[in-house]
Design an enzyme around this catalytic site. Structure first.
Site, short mmCIF file in Angstrom:
data_model
loop_
_atom_site.label_atom_id
_atom_site.label_comp_id
_atom_site.label_asym_id
_atom_site.label_seq_id
_atom_site.Cartn_x
_atom_site.Cartn_y
_atom_site.Cartn_z
N GLY A 48 0.85 -1.18 0.00
CA GLY A 48 0.00 0.00 0.00
C GLY A 48 0.89 1.23 0.00
N ALA A 49 0.66 2.13 -0.95
CA ALA A 49 1.57 3.26 -1.14
C ALA A 49 1.83 4.07 0.13
CB ALA A 49 1.05 4.16 -2.27
N LYS A 97 -3.61 -0.94 -8.37
CA LYS A 97 -3.43 -2.38 -8.52
C LYS A 97 -4.04 -2.89 -9.82
CE LYS A 97 -1.54 -4.33 -6.31
NZ LYS A 97 -0.09 -4.55 -6.52
N ASP A 137 -1.57 4.29 -6.32
CA ASP A 137 -0.14 4.27 -6.05
C ASP A 137 0.56 5.48 -6.65
OD1 ASP A 137 1.01 1.43 -4.88
OD2 ASP A 137 -0.98 1.29 -5.77
#
Length: 349
Positions: free
Chosen positions: A50-51, A251, A240
């Site tokens: 997860g960014a 994603k 992201d």
């Protein structure tokens, strides 16, 4: 859900504690880190993902590098820091929060270059903690902005995991779901399984289920049918990296969801902390897309799901065209098209 926080910081022992997300939902285990090399591996191997969470983790990683950096003078200290920053930045190329957090840490060191190196190390420790705490506030504010676009009784589709497990707390795409739960709203969440690593079923469904939110897991190829049945009123996903024109890397599979949402007239919302918005990246074509291990596709749960040796194409992300996006929701406000102009204005505030 305190027990499922992705990131914890032990102030007394100076250690980073990460939830191992590769073994969820079967086991809940935390791993401790106190070196830049360990942090690199945690990001590369998706112990943490997860960014926003990657950015926070990288900040602590660079602090760990600073701890063992030369202390004879600032030049040698900063040279070492830059080398470790580049090393950490190479762990995963698509999430812009990673490079953002590292640049913030580097800038903090430069701002204090006239101070004793030992003092700079302490300053970087506090800066990493500040980035961590700031992420919590950003996520909560994104949720407060997103919930203004939703109504009681809605059906919401999300893809992958932009939840509490992808951030320091609350999540981005899931933040309004937690807030709606607090308000007593009745709503349904449909969580795409998200092949090939199944973040939607192993992570999003897990955290929402544990929070008492009405969540239903569907396979990725069921999204069109569920939309056609009128069960989805809004799509909310994380990101992201968002390019200057609004093109959004998220994603793999998100682009397909956006195409379906546009076809069925369903609003598509991107939950985007401003550190995920890269004004220096003009369009989605300029976003580097990570390619991952072929075995993520060909084997699962200890068994082969495709012939050994078959060719595999496994990009970790795709880019949703800005034309398919209804709004980009940040902690600074809601951004509508035209994104190129309005994202620029967002950073001028």
């Amino acid at each position: 859900m305190a027990e499922l926080l992705a990131i914890k910081w032990d102030d007394n022992r100076d250690k980073l504690i990460l939830l191992d997300q590769t073994i969820l939902p079967n086991k809940i285990e935390y791993i401790e880190y106190d070196t830049a090399e360990g942090v690199y591996d945690s990001i590369k191997d998706m112990i943490v993902r997860g960014a926003p969470a990657i950015g926070v983790t990288a900040a602590y990683g660079l602090y760990f590098a600073a701890k063992v950096a030369p202390e004879d003078n600032f030049e040698n200290f900063f040279k070492y820091l830059k080398e470790k920053s580049s090393y950490l930045d190479s762990s995963r190329p698509t999430a812009v929060n990673l490079s953002w957090a590292l640049k913030v840490m580097e800038s903090k060191a430069l701002e204090n270059k006239d101070k004793d190196v030992k003092e700079i190390k302490s300053i970087l420790r506090e800066e990493a903690k500040r980035i961590h705490e700031e992420d919590i506030e950003i996520c909560k504010t994104i949720g407060e902005n997103l919930i203004t676009l939703l109504k009681d009784g809605m059906g919401i589709l999300t893809h992958c995991n932009a939840g509490q497990l992808a951030t320091s707390k609350y999540g981005t795409a899931t933040s309004p779901m937690y807030l709606a739960k607090e308000k007593g709203w009745n709503f349904k969440v449909y969580s795409d399984e998200t092949r090939p690593r199944l973040q939607g079923s192993t992570l999003t469904a897990l955290e929402l289920y544990e929070a008492g939110i009405d969540v239903t897991t569907i396979t990725d190829n069921m999204a069109a049918m569920v939309m056609s049945q009128g069960k989805i009123d809004a799509v909310i996903v994380g990101c992201d990296r968002v390019a200057a024109n609004g093109d959004t890397a998220n994603k793999i599979g998100t682009m397909g969801v956006s195409i379906l949402a546009k076809y069925f007239g369903i609003p598509m919302y991107i939950a985007a902390p401003t550190p995920s918005i890269d004004i220096n990246t003009k369009t989605g074509e300029d976003i580097p897309i990570e390619e991952r291990n072929p075995e993520e596709v060909t084997s699962r749960f200890g068994a082969w799901t495709a012939p050994k040796g078959v060719k595999v194409y496994n990009p970790g992300f795709d880019v949703t065209p800005h034309e398919n996006i209804t709004a980009i929701v940040t902690e600074k406000g809601i951004v509508y098209p035209p994104f190129k102009e309005n994202l620029k204005k967002l950073f001028e505030k």
